[in-house]
Design an enzyme around this catalytic site. Structure first.
Site, PDB file in Angstrom:
ATOM      1  N   THR A 133       0.824  -1.207   0.000  1.00 43.50           N
ATOM      2  CA  THR A 133       0.000   0.000   0.000  1.00 43.50           C
ATOM      3  C   THR A 133       0.858   1.256   0.000  1.00 43.50           C
ATOM      4  O   THR A 133       2.000   1.250   0.468  1.00 43.50           O
ATOM      5  CB  THR A 133      -0.907   0.015   1.251  1.00 43.50           C
ATOM      6  OG1 THR A 133      -1.568   1.279   1.354  1.00 43.50           O
ATOM      7  CG2 THR A 133      -0.095  -0.202   2.527  1.00 43.50           C
ATOM      8  N   ASP A 134       0.281   2.369  -0.482  1.00 43.80           N
ATOM      9  CA  ASP A 134       0.995   3.645  -0.411  1.00 43.80           C
ATOM     10  C   ASP A 134       1.017   4.205   1.001  1.00 43.80           C
ATOM     11  O   ASP A 134       1.768   5.144   1.288  1.00 43.80           O
ATOM     12  CB  ASP A 134       0.384   4.673  -1.370  1.00 43.80           C
ATOM     13  CG  ASP A 134      -1.074   5.015  -1.080  1.00 43.80           C
ATOM     14  OD1 ASP A 134      -1.668   4.406  -0.177  1.00 43.80           O
ATOM     15  OD2 ASP A 134      -1.622   5.897  -1.782  1.00 43.80           O
ATOM     16  N   GLU A 135       0.234   3.620   1.921  1.00 43.98           N
ATOM     17  CA  GLU A 135       0.201   4.134   3.286  1.00 43.98           C
ATOM     18  C   GLU A 135       1.518   3.925   4.028  1.00 43.98           C
ATOM     19  O   GLU A 135       1.754   4.558   5.058  1.00 43.98           O
ATOM     20  CB  GLU A 135      -0.957   3.516   4.063  1.00 43.98           C
ATOM     21  CG  GLU A 135      -2.314   3.923   3.509  1.00 43.98           C
ATOM     22  CD  GLU A 135      -3.470   3.541   4.412  1.00 43.98           C
ATOM     23  OE1 GLU A 135      -3.348   3.692   5.635  1.00 43.98           O
ATOM     24  OE2 GLU A 135      -4.497   3.083   3.880  1.00 43.98           O
ATOM     25  N   TYR A 159      -1.732  -0.410  11.071  1.00 43.14           N
ATOM     26  CA  TYR A 159      -1.879  -1.097   9.780  1.00 43.14           C
ATOM     27  C   TYR A 159      -0.707  -0.783   8.856  1.00 43.14           C
ATOM     28  O   TYR A 159      -0.034  -1.684   8.341  1.00 43.14           O
ATOM     29  CB  TYR A 159      -3.194  -0.693   9.100  1.00 43.14           C
ATOM     30  CG  TYR A 159      -3.194  -0.976   7.616  1.00 43.14           C
ATOM     31  CD1 TYR A 159      -3.060  -2.273   7.131  1.00 43.14           C
ATOM     32  CD2 TYR A 159      -3.299   0.060   6.681  1.00 43.14           C
ATOM     33  CE1 TYR A 159      -3.034  -2.535   5.770  1.00 43.14           C
ATOM     34  CE2 TYR A 159      -3.279  -0.187   5.321  1.00 43.14           C
ATOM     35  CZ  TYR A 159      -3.150  -1.487   4.869  1.00 43.14           C
ATOM     36  OH  TYR A 159      -3.110  -1.749   3.528  1.00 43.14           O
ATOM     37  N   LYS A 163       2.361  -3.190   7.338  1.00 44.31           N
ATOM     38  CA  LYS A 163       2.627  -3.377   5.910  1.00 44.31           C
ATOM     39  C   LYS A 163       4.049  -2.935   5.567  1.00 44.31           C
ATOM     40  O   LYS A 163       4.721  -3.572   4.739  1.00 44.31           O
ATOM     41  CB  LYS A 163       1.609  -2.606   5.071  1.00 44.31           C
ATOM     42  CG  LYS A 163       0.214  -3.204   5.077  1.00 44.31           C
ATOM     43  CD  LYS A 163       0.169  -4.618   4.493  1.00 44.31           C
ATOM     44  CE  LYS A 163       0.388  -4.625   2.990  1.00 44.31           C
ATOM     45  NZ  LYS A 163       0.219  -5.991   2.424  1.00 44.31           N
TER      46      LYS A 163
END
Length: 350
Positions: A133-135, A159, A163
């Site tokens: 993810t870009d998060e 989260y 990741k």
């Protein structure tokens, strides 16, 4: 090819499984634990295919992973199995550490054991594709800034931290052991079969039931929206044509404030399901969540330049298709909302 897809009953996972079965000649082994977010009904368009197989397996179960690798002899792994809801990670981070970090480690070790015992040709062609993810990058400061593949990691939530940890493990297994890996980091996905706790389906379904539409703060958080079927095409392009050891950012080129997304949904519903009372009147501003990133935006020029992928859907076309899908699939929505999609799982083959 035979592709082992972990988390293939989830939102993005089911999209890539459908894409492979419908648009290619490849076979899929769908490996999913079937948590609350795993829905086999999202695979009904392809579940009868003789090129599709389902295995109910937890990626933390090494013995079962070894069995699956030995039995099916996959040519590549596409790893999507993950806990992914930020709010849930704030309330209960342990599951995110267990699945996203320990699970990825266990899968990497099972894949490495399998890969190192392959013949030379199979060994050279094997790929481990980790979908992230870009998060992991945190948020952006300047209005013109974009996440690139070189952006430093600065995760904000349990989260995104989990990741980021899994991304680092994958790169370490490439650097230390030579496992042929690929990593992709994507922006916010939306589209058909999206679990209703997420922003876009939640707004659609709440609005149809005349329930409040909760928006964090003023709704000024900016996200880059990627139609899930565009994402599926990108993932397949990466696993089949990407260069091992490389990272590819995947974005939709559609930056929108959350409040503008909600306004668009309300206006489309007013057009498709006219109401005497404006859907916009249902919008309710609620206290922002802790550590909420303000802006994400992806620079997807590398995957366009090197692999020739670009999104086919604009936000306007994709969100219209999405709203129409939810209106046309009320039974799928009802079964998710009342939990009946989970019934009968004990009879699913292990």
């Amino acid at each position: 090819m035979k592709l082992l897809v972990t988390g293939g009953a989830g939102f993005i996972g089911s999209a890539i499984v459908r894409h492979i079965i419908i648009n290619t000649e490849d076979s899929v082994i769908n490996l999913d634990k079937l948590t609350y977010a795993g829905n086999l009904e999202s695979l009904s368009p392809v579940s009868d295919s003789d090129r599709y197989t389902f295995e109910r397996v937890d990626i933390c179960n090494r013995a079962e992973l070894d069995r699956v690798f030995e039995e099916y002899q996959p040519d590549a792994v596409m790893h999507l199995a993950a806990e992914s809801h930020v709010d849930r990670s704030i309330d209960g981070p342990a599951a995110f550490v267990e699945t996203n970090i320990v699970g990825t480690y266990t899968l990497l070790e099972a894949a490495r054991h399998y890969w190192r015992n392959l013949g030379d040709d199979q060994k050279n062609s094997f790929r481990f594709h980790h979908i992230s993810t870009d998060e992991v990058y945190g948020d952006l400061e300047g209005p013109e800034d974009l996440f690139t593949e070189e952006t430093s990691y600065a995760p904000s939530s349990p989260y995104s931290a989990s990741k980021a940890s899994s991304d680092h493990l994958v790169r370490a297994w490439y650097r230390t052991y030579g496992l042929p890996v690929l990593i992709t980091n994507c922006s916010n996905n939306y589209g058909p079969y999206h679990f209703p706790e997420k922003l876009i389906p939640l707004m659609i379904l709440n609005a149809l039931e005349r329930k409040p539409l909760p928006v964090y703060g003023e709704g000024n958080q900016v996200r880059d929206w990627l139609y899930v079927e565009d994402h599926a095409r990108a993932l397949y392009r990466v696993v089949t044509e990407g260069v091992t050891g490389e990272t590819y950012n995947i974005g939709g080129h559609n930056e929108k404030r959350n409040i503008d997304v909600v306004h668009t949904i309300c206006d489309l519903l007013q057009e498709m399901v006219p109401s005497a009372e404006s859907y916009r009147d249902l919008i309710t501003h609620v206290a922002d969540r802790p550590g909420h990133d303000l802006r994400y935006a992806i620079d997807a020029s590398k995957i366009e330049r090197e692999l020739g992928w670009t999104p086919q859907e604009s936000f306007e076309s994709g969100i219209r298709k999405t709203v129409r899908w939810y209106l046309d699939n009320a039974e799928w929505c009802r079964r998710v909302q009342d939990g009946s999609y989970q019934r009968g799982r004990l009879g699913v083959a292990q």
